[in-house]
Design an enzyme around this catalytic site. Structure first.
Site, mmCIF file in Angstrom:
data_model
loop_
_atom_site.group_PDB
_atom_site.id
_atom_site.type_symbol
_atom_site.label_atom_id
_atom_site.label_comp_id
_atom_site.label_asym_id
_atom_site.label_seq_id
_atom_site.Cartn_x
_atom_site.Cartn_y
_atom_site.Cartn_z
ATOM 1 N N PRO A 139 0.808 -1.228 0.000
ATOM 2 C CA PRO A 139 0.000 0.000 0.000
ATOM 3 C C PRO A 139 0.839 1.276 0.000
ATOM 4 O O PRO A 139 1.859 1.347 0.680
ATOM 5 C CB PRO A 139 -0.816 -0.117 1.281
ATOM 6 C CG PRO A 139 -0.061 -1.044 2.144
ATOM 7 C CD PRO A 139 0.608 -2.015 1.217
ATOM 8 N N ASN A 140 0.396 2.239 -0.772
ATOM 9 C CA ASN A 140 0.951 3.601 -0.828
ATOM 10 C C ASN A 140 2.275 3.692 -1.553
ATOM 11 O O ASN A 140 2.791 4.802 -1.729
ATOM 12 C CB ASN A 140 1.099 4.187 0.589
ATOM 13 C CG ASN A 140 -0.249 4.394 1.261
ATOM 14 O OD1 ASN A 140 -1.125 5.032 0.681
ATOM 15 N ND2 ASN A 140 -0.439 3.833 2.438
ATOM 16 N N ARG A 154 5.632 12.905 -4.592
ATOM 17 C CA ARG A 154 5.319 13.730 -3.443
ATOM 18 C C ARG A 154 6.382 13.576 -2.370
ATOM 19 O O ARG A 154 6.928 12.508 -2.180
ATOM 20 C CB ARG A 154 3.969 13.305 -2.871
ATOM 21 C CG ARG A 154 3.476 14.287 -1.884
ATOM 22 C CD ARG A 154 2.120 14.114 -1.375
ATOM 23 N NE ARG A 154 2.041 15.088 -0.306
ATOM 24 C CZ ARG A 154 1.688 16.331 -0.477
ATOM 25 N NH1 ARG A 154 1.253 16.741 -1.643
ATOM 26 N NH2 ARG A 154 1.723 17.198 0.522
ATOM 27 N N TYR A 169 11.287 10.859 0.390
ATOM 28 C CA TYR A 169 11.273 9.561 -0.287
ATOM 29 C C TYR A 169 12.103 9.525 -1.567
ATOM 30 O O TYR A 169 12.112 8.532 -2.266
ATOM 31 C CB TYR A 169 9.831 9.161 -0.596
ATOM 32 C CG TYR A 169 9.022 8.899 0.637
ATOM 33 C CD1 TYR A 169 9.106 7.654 1.272
ATOM 34 C CD2 TYR A 169 8.206 9.865 1.194
ATOM 35 C CE1 TYR A 169 8.379 7.410 2.420
ATOM 36 C CE2 TYR A 169 7.480 9.635 2.342
ATOM 37 C CZ TYR A 169 7.558 8.402 2.948
ATOM 38 O OH TYR A 169 6.841 8.165 4.083
ATOM 39 N N ASN A 224 7.439 -5.848 -0.530
ATOM 40 C CA ASN A 224 7.500 -4.710 0.379
ATOM 41 C C ASN A 224 6.080 -4.525 0.882
ATOM 42 O O ASN A 224 5.258 -3.903 0.209
ATOM 43 C CB ASN A 224 7.976 -3.449 -0.353
ATOM 44 C CG ASN A 224 8.003 -2.246 0.576
ATOM 45 O OD1 ASN A 224 7.395 -2.268 1.644
ATOM 46 N ND2 ASN A 224 8.689 -1.184 0.168
ATOM 47 N N ALA A 276 2.660 -0.780 5.109
ATOM 48 C CA ALA A 276 2.066 -0.773 6.447
ATOM 49 C C ALA A 276 1.481 -2.121 6.838
ATOM 50 O O ALA A 276 1.299 -2.396 8.026
ATOM 51 C CB ALA A 276 0.994 0.310 6.535
ATOM 52 N N HIS A 287 3.028 -4.648 9.525
ATOM 53 C CA HIS A 287 2.847 -4.568 10.974
ATOM 54 C C HIS A 287 1.463 -5.027 11.421
ATOM 55 O O HIS A 287 1.205 -5.172 12.604
ATOM 56 C CB HIS A 287 3.079 -3.130 11.436
ATOM 57 C CG HIS A 287 4.177 -2.461 10.681
ATOM 58 N ND1 HIS A 287 5.461 -2.933 10.703
ATOM 59 C CD2 HIS A 287 4.194 -1.391 9.838
ATOM 60 C CE1 HIS A 287 6.227 -2.165 9.916
ATOM 61 N NE2 HIS A 287 5.476 -1.249 9.383
ATOM 62 N N ASP A 296 0.136 -15.646 6.383
ATOM 63 C CA ASP A 296 -0.447 -16.973 6.170
ATOM 64 C C ASP A 296 -0.427 -17.358 4.692
ATOM 65 O O ASP A 296 -0.237 -18.535 4.356
ATOM 66 C CB ASP A 296 -1.887 -17.002 6.688
ATOM 67 C CG ASP A 296 -1.958 -17.140 8.202
ATOM 68 O OD1 ASP A 296 -0.883 -17.174 8.843
ATOM 69 O OD2 ASP A 296 -3.063 -17.203 8.752
ATOM 70 N N LEU A 319 12.057 0.215 1.885
ATOM 71 C CA LEU A 319 12.860 1.359 1.424
ATOM 72 C C LEU A 319 13.545 2.032 2.604
ATOM 73 O O LEU A 319 14.745 2.279 2.601
ATOM 74 C CB LEU A 319 11.963 2.378 0.702
ATOM 75 C CG LEU A 319 11.318 1.891 -0.589
ATOM 76 C CD1 LEU A 319 10.240 2.872 -1.031
ATOM 77 C CD2 LEU A 319 12.368 1.738 -1.689
ATOM 78 N N ARG A 359 12.172 3.881 13.164
ATOM 79 C CA ARG A 359 10.945 4.684 13.111
ATOM 80 C C ARG A 359 10.057 4.389 14.333
ATOM 81 O O ARG A 359 10.558 3.997 15.376
ATOM 82 C CB ARG A 359 10.212 4.396 11.794
ATOM 83 C CG ARG A 359 11.106 4.749 10.585
ATOM 84 C CD ARG A 359 10.434 4.480 9.256
ATOM 85 N NE ARG A 359 9.265 5.341 9.062
ATOM 86 C CZ ARG A 359 8.423 5.223 8.040
ATOM 87 N NH1 ARG A 359 8.639 4.289 7.121
ATOM 88 N NH2 ARG A 359 7.375 6.024 7.915
#
Lengths: 152, 152, 152, 152, 152, 152, 152, 152, 152, 152, 152, 152
Positions: free
Chosen positions: L12-13, L20, L25, L75, L78, L81, L88, L102, L108
């Site tokens: 995601p993201n 941006r 990044y 990758n 989020a 976590h 699974d 990355l 963090r």
């Protein structure tokens, strides 16, 4: 019937507003906020009683002595996170209350994320500067005017 | 210049509103809330884009695809407490956001008190029924109109 | 020798008793409780000095100023769970103390189960309404009359 | 109508009282305590049935078999902190109960501060030596005589 | 230019010093400590303003009202471990502060090891009896005289 | 009688001082600090023995081998938070010790707030740059000269 | 004087030894272990009284009834981790005790690493199969013969 | 075949034994303990290699360099609770090991109850003074002589 | 071959069923449940041996004495959450077991969500009233008839 | 009236069944399980609607869209432990639900022991392979047929 | 300009590689790994300085003494999880560092998942056997050649 | 035989990259990273299949549908976590996987340090920008080419 009176309580250190660290807390003083509150009160045709106190005991006393008010908008400051006694005062008097914060307490230290007060309030508003107060007053006014709108 | 468009996202299960358990969640449907939002938008002279989704991935997509919006009012529902990915989407797009909740999440189960989303928002409003949305829109509108008012 | 004087301290919000939510807290006011205390004092041939305060600092002051009393019966209310300073005052003055509670704090919220005060007291009595006070006075009186009875 | 019978249960190791470590636990034996209980019962015009057991299962059995008693005063000893089953027996039989302790469990090891039993009792009394029992019987007697006095 | 004034605040229960439990707290009274402070102030050619208060609210008020002082030496007593509000007052006024303790708080109960105040101070000194105050004043004086020496 | 010798131990990485990141740690090198220590020692008419080591085992050895010293001023660096063995060495040799830190460890990462060493020391001083050492030496000197001043 | 008698208690499920899962627990039965114990007792010229029980209450009773024994070697089995009452029995009778385990409890589930019993014993021996018992008896015998050897 | 050699390692601060605080640690020095070990070794017809070190790194080195030994008896002192690296050395060399402690670590501070070393050992013996070493050697000798006896 | 016998154990307080608080626990007594169990056993052509006990030790004994049974259906009641010893008995005898609960333990107090017993069972069934038993018997019967069906 | 329809939802990764790691998960595919479900449905004279989805959002949608079903049997797979949103969907639609698991989640990783879903279900069945589904359907069918049997 | 030198540090117990338990750790010795490192260094045209140490203090020393190196690849072994001091050395010298592990530390004991070192490194690589080192060197080389590529 | 195909999944993201907050990044877009991946694939003579998805369910689907791939480089963003379901899927399909990030997730927020995915992967690489992907592909390629190199 006359307009309902609402109790406004500013907790500890809020009297420091505007006179120090304006880059963080903005240039508004507590007087400026109170003026905005009074102005809004006029528009909504309600009365407000405004207090500031640095003392947990005094805040409890203010809530008890003003329990005839129709509602309470409170920024408990640091007591948000440590005072079970203020929460008990709100619950004990049964006064409908809204908790407000200038800053977004959810993006600060972990110990500022927990509120003993919010669970005994209608709701919590945090992060909108002095507008948190104005919104809190409007939300409380709506709640008092029409309990039906407070769906859950 | 034309009025700024604001993105409104209703998270999981909010489409159930009003059709079930009205004694708890009130008789308003999501449509009723959306009508109130549209009405307020008219008054504030802003545009809104409104979505509901039960999917975490879709909500992330909605935020990314609408990042040209001037701001976001989001009720993340249960994802409030479990989704780091939605928080990353808000932070990653940089869209100014306000988190809202119909119920007072601070007076419910402990796991509902923690928000992954609120720390990346301007602020959080919870407990005022559909008025949480209206207040969120006004607060966001104020913030966008005048960043100076968002003192901390 | 004259009868020993016992200090009675009612903590925050206990002045609200009886005037509100009688279905929960009963119809007795704090005055009613104080009358029962005075009546018992007469029977036991002891003197009592009774105070109520909503302020942590005042309660500390009351303990310090009355340290010549032979003992203390205290209902610390919400300060039970948050005040290390009141515990320090009891320990610092060395006044024999008994902690009492109207309600059974062990059957309420988890944060009400922990007492900072009880570890510096002779004992704790909770759950018996105003009788908690009367029992506390008798237990303290016994303790003072005959330290040998306070087996562990 | 005849006087109500109250069940008294002494938990594990309480039969050791008085015969060992008198500097800590005092010189009273369990028999001495039982005599004081009987004496008080006479004054209050109630009957008592007194038991001691080191076994969790037996204590559960005693509670079940004596559920016709009007109330229970129990010193669960170490089972206070480990036995959910005794709590279930009290709750399951619905017998009004008072938890008592000779020592002040709130000033000892952390694991002695938690009680599984207290939440299903009317209240808890700890720290007053054998007087904890007498007080517990009186408090229970008051409770049974007049439920109205058990304000919260 | 005249010597800088330093604010000295003694927190709750410190007024009990010397009059009780001298085997633990020593024979010095708070007056004795204040005399030593005044004596040192003379040597350093600085002025001091000294207060004692048992009230969290009053301590916040003292800090706010004396914010023109060049610095603060504070022994917050038990409020060290519970008062976010005093920390906010120090941070909010921006007054350079030093936290001091008579006893070594790091060798006592676990809850005494955590300080809400120390993180907003220059540093913390604990364990040296009244000398903690004198050292704190000297350290603060050094800091104020030459900020360059406070390497980290 | 000759002046008492005091042992000074600088823990791991303190030999890096001044040669790197001066904007954080200042421009003083460990040699500069040692000169200031020596200068103060002359004023106080005491001798000092100064060591630096990056090794936990060596630091234990230094403490054992120098146990004839009258006292110890130690900056345990990162071992503050992880070494029970150094604490045991201090306790085992019985040498009176003072823990010092250049930075305010209470305003850094949570794991830097806990000290295994401080509970076996007279006290802890943190946050005053090299002055923490000087203050520590003076406080230790005072303590050794007059144990009576170390009230608690 | 005749040889001191030592009490041996095998806790819950130890009667299952040898008859099942010999690849894990070995081929020795509890009888085999008891024979080895008896053999060692002969060599040491001491008497032993050996019991096995699956009941927490019975084990408490055995300890109380045999308190005239000079010492206790106990394998509390699963009660090691859950029984405060057995620990209280050992402490209450004052009988010198050694805790033993066949397996190494420190290399098993986390909840098996905590012992409520060990803190009231002279020491704990775990991991050496039936030799843990023999070692425990020898260690206890040494302790009883010469308290001076039990350095700490 | 010649008798197997056993490695004995005394961890940090054990060289302090007997020379200080004899009322706590007894009058035996490490030399006395080593003599008792040597004497037992003679009786068992085994060789021992004995080392003491205050350094975690040295202890790891000693284990690696002596891996030809048939077994290890180690008192890791404070490293018991902090050193994963010593545990890795024991596991990595595969040397059969026994952890011993003079004092009963289960009755001291909570952080002394956890051992990183014990899970990679055959077993742990704690609380029997120098006899813990002797017992450990015998238990290890038994284990090495007859692996079948180490039932679990 | 004759039908396999299954052991049924009802834990503490289950003998209270039906005679009290029927609005919560229903009107079925334990006898009614046992009749339903017997009826099902007839249909499945299996034998059952049914016991109820309030004692942890007795339950361990029942499991050991009936280990020739082909399987076990156990409702451990409150011992579910506190008894490692019953779990050890099931594991030690190797009897295939199913844990059942009348109520949904996952929707009650947090301490009722943890089971020491379930990890050593084939599975757990909770929330279906007396049907939990019947289902448990059927599931166990299936498991015993055909181990292949117990996929994971 | 026609037979009630029951909704069956298989959560994430259950479509992998049977095609991989048959030694762990058995040789049954999801189709095989679905056939067994259909077969049982025929016997019970009920209809079933069966879905599998790997998406939390889709599962929420399936529950909402099929809320006219008389009940739900759900194996939420890994979402059991992370999805508050699915629990909210079940609670929000009010559909009576049963949580099932092929494996015994109570004997696996700690994070698999916690279920967000079970507290809003009638009950939970885990550990019986595909029989968990069949049992869940029967239990749900019983519940729907006769609410009286679901005693607690 | 000549090729940059990179410091390689192997932590505790890595010298055991290949000589023991080859079924777990493979047949490569540390020498084999070092040869592979040297070979890669030749290809990349960089110099490497390679060390192994079992001592936390020595590793700190190696880092300090080689701070002129352009970067550091470190396998801190067990010190990964316990050494704040090594982390301070890396941060204090400012040397760009990469943490590497032969095994996947995230799939082992919980206490191996936490690294004190990784937060002060560019990144962490774990689980790829000796290839973790080679990858770490390449990643560091890339980082040093072109800081722009190290996007976050 | 043809080159093995490797599955690459961006969570995601990650589609936001480069467009941006380039100061954080970097200026590389996901397309740039994918080009670098393709280029490396050419060099290694392998095929890659690359996907990006914001949806947990889709990522599970992608893993299942591409299980014929020889390996996976993921990758999880989020979901690292929060998603047990993706872990699974990896474990259930048995596809050899490498987790890449990355940024250095270990430096963090605390909640970003825990990975549900890493324990089911060969290893984890974090902190090297787009080079984490390239390294992950090489490491996976090495692993697949020669399982012997993945020593532990």
């Amino acid at each position: 019937m006359h307009a309902p009176a609402i109790l406004i309580i500013h907790g500890p250190n809020l009297n420091l507003l505007g006179t120090r660290e304006p880059e963080i807390y903005g240039h508004m003083t507590l007087d400026d906020i109170n003026k905005a509150i009074t102005e809004l009160s006029g528009k909504l045709n309600i009365k407000t009683k405004i207090f500031q106190s640095n003392s947990e005991g005094n805040i409890i006393g203010l809530i008890q002595e003003n329990r005839e008010c129709s509602g309470l908008v409170i920024n408990p400051g640091a007591y948000t996170h440590t005072s079970i006694a203020i929460a008990d005062a709100i619950k004990g008097t049964g006064i409908p209350a809204v908790e407000v914060h200038l800053s977004n307490i959810h993006s600060r230290e972990d110990y500022r994320k927990k509120s003993f007060i919010a669970p005994v309030c209608i709701g919590q508003i945090s992060g909108f500067g002095y507008f948190s107060y104005l919104t809190g007053i409007e939300a409380l006014h709506n709640y008092l005017t029409n309990l039906k709108t407070s769906g859950k």
